[in-house]
Scaffold this motif. Sequence first.
Motif, mmCIF file in Angstrom:
data_model
loop_
_atom_site.group_PDB
_atom_site.id
_atom_site.type_symbol
_atom_site.label_atom_id
_atom_site.label_comp_id
_atom_site.label_asym_id
_atom_site.label_seq_id
_atom_site.Cartn_x
_atom_site.Cartn_y
_atom_site.Cartn_z
ATOM 1 N N ILE A 289 -2.050 4.271 1.801
ATOM 2 C CA ILE A 289 -1.330 5.128 2.749
ATOM 3 C C ILE A 289 -0.177 4.406 3.440
ATOM 4 O O ILE A 289 0.409 4.952 4.369
ATOM 5 C CB ILE A 289 -2.290 5.699 3.813
ATOM 6 C CG1 ILE A 289 -2.974 4.587 4.599
ATOM 7 C CG2 ILE A 289 -3.304 6.614 3.183
ATOM 8 C CD1 ILE A 289 -3.775 5.076 5.784
ATOM 9 N N GLY A 290 0.162 3.213 3.001
ATOM 10 C CA GLY A 290 1.211 2.442 3.655
ATOM 11 C C GLY A 290 2.606 2.988 3.447
ATOM 12 O O GLY A 290 3.519 2.672 4.200
ATOM 13 N N ASP A 291 2.777 3.833 2.420
ATOM 14 C CA ASP A 291 4.118 4.351 2.165
ATOM 15 C C ASP A 291 4.579 5.342 3.226
ATOM 16 O O ASP A 291 5.751 5.705 3.263
ATOM 17 C CB ASP A 291 4.204 4.967 0.773
ATOM 18 C CG ASP A 291 3.171 6.048 0.525
ATOM 19 O OD1 ASP A 291 2.162 6.056 1.229
ATOM 20 O OD2 ASP A 291 3.386 6.866 -0.391
ATOM 21 N N TYR A 292 3.690 5.766 4.117
ATOM 22 C CA TYR A 292 4.112 6.621 5.229
ATOM 23 C C TYR A 292 4.814 5.815 6.312
ATOM 24 O O TYR A 292 5.605 6.354 7.068
ATOM 25 C CB TYR A 292 2.906 7.341 5.839
ATOM 26 C CG TYR A 292 2.280 8.344 4.902
ATOM 27 C CD1 TYR A 292 2.998 9.452 4.473
ATOM 28 C CD2 TYR A 292 0.992 8.167 4.435
ATOM 29 C CE1 TYR A 292 2.442 10.374 3.611
ATOM 30 C CE2 TYR A 292 0.412 9.094 3.571
ATOM 31 C CZ TYR A 292 1.147 10.182 3.159
ATOM 32 O OH TYR A 292 0.586 11.085 2.297
ATOM 33 N N TRP A 293 4.495 4.519 6.415
ATOM 34 C CA TRP A 293 5.085 3.684 7.457
ATOM 35 C C TRP A 293 6.254 2.864 6.952
ATOM 36 O O TRP A 293 7.236 2.698 7.659
ATOM 37 C CB TRP A 293 4.034 2.720 8.021
ATOM 38 C CG TRP A 293 2.919 3.432 8.712
ATOM 39 C CD1 TRP A 293 3.039 4.305 9.753
ATOM 40 C CD2 TRP A 293 1.545 3.350 8.410
ATOM 41 N NE1 TRP A 293 1.805 4.766 10.119
ATOM 42 C CE2 TRP A 293 0.869 4.186 9.316
ATOM 43 C CE3 TRP A 293 0.807 2.635 7.477
ATOM 44 C CZ2 TRP A 293 -0.498 4.329 9.291
ATOM 45 C CZ3 TRP A 293 -0.562 2.782 7.472
ATOM 46 C CH2 TRP A 293 -1.190 3.624 8.365
ATOM 47 N N ILE A 294 6.125 2.303 5.751
ATOM 48 C CA ILE A 294 7.181 1.451 5.192
ATOM 49 C C ILE A 294 7.444 1.877 3.757
ATOM 50 O O ILE A 294 6.760 2.739 3.214
ATOM 51 C CB ILE A 294 6.783 -0.050 5.249
ATOM 52 C CG1 ILE A 294 5.442 -0.298 4.574
ATOM 53 C CG2 ILE A 294 6.756 -0.550 6.670
ATOM 54 C CD1 ILE A 294 5.031 -1.761 4.521
ATOM 55 N N THR A 295 8.423 1.252 3.151
ATOM 56 C CA THR A 295 8.769 1.563 1.771
ATOM 57 C C THR A 295 7.566 1.322 0.858
ATOM 58 O O THR A 295 6.789 0.395 1.066
ATOM 59 C CB THR A 295 9.942 0.662 1.318
ATOM 60 O OG1 THR A 295 10.990 0.764 2.271
ATOM 61 C CG2 THR A 295 10.457 1.079 -0.043
ATOM 62 N N LYS A 296 7.421 2.158 -0.165
ATOM 63 C CA LYS A 296 6.253 2.098 -1.030
ATOM 64 C C LYS A 296 6.096 0.738 -1.696
ATOM 65 O O LYS A 296 4.980 0.231 -1.822
ATOM 66 C CB LYS A 296 6.341 3.195 -2.091
ATOM 67 C CG LYS A 296 5.127 3.296 -2.951
ATOM 68 C CD LYS A 296 5.208 4.461 -3.909
ATOM 69 C CE LYS A 296 3.936 4.561 -4.709
ATOM 70 N NZ LYS A 296 3.942 5.722 -5.574
ATOM 71 N N GLU A 297 7.195 0.125 -2.115
ATOM 72 C CA GLU A 297 7.119 -1.173 -2.782
ATOM 73 C C GLU A 297 6.596 -2.256 -1.845
ATOM 74 O O GLU A 297 5.801 -3.099 -2.239
ATOM 75 C CB GLU A 297 8.491 -1.581 -3.326
ATOM 76 C CG GLU A 297 8.974 -0.737 -4.480
ATOM 77 C CD GLU A 297 9.615 0.565 -4.053
ATOM 78 O OE1 GLU A 297 9.880 0.749 -2.849
ATOM 79 O OE2 GLU A 297 9.820 1.420 -4.931
ATOM 80 N N TYR A 298 7.033 -2.223 -0.598
ATOM 81 C CA TYR A 298 6.552 -3.200 0.380
ATOM 82 C C TYR A 298 5.071 -2.963 0.695
ATOM 83 O O TYR A 298 4.305 -3.908 0.853
ATOM 84 C CB TYR A 298 7.367 -3.144 1.668
ATOM 85 C CG TYR A 298 8.783 -3.638 1.506
ATOM 86 C CD1 TYR A 298 9.068 -4.798 0.803
ATOM 87 C CD2 TYR A 298 9.842 -2.937 2.065
ATOM 88 C CE1 TYR A 298 10.357 -5.255 0.659
ATOM 89 C CE2 TYR A 298 11.136 -3.391 1.930
ATOM 90 C CZ TYR A 298 11.388 -4.534 1.228
ATOM 91 O OH TYR A 298 12.665 -4.982 1.081
#
Length: 54
Positions: A21-30
Amino acid sequence: MKTKRSIYFLLIVIGAAIMGIGDYWITKEYALSIGIVLLMFGIYKTSQLWNKEE
């Protein structure tokens, strides 16, 4: 020794959560990069604890 196990387990869970679920906060690759690093570090340290017990 039990606290190390719980910390490493939390690293595994947090790494998986960031990957999911990190792509909601930062870029998906990061998010994938940070998540896989935390996940693999937690797995590595957990496997090191298993080797010490034997």
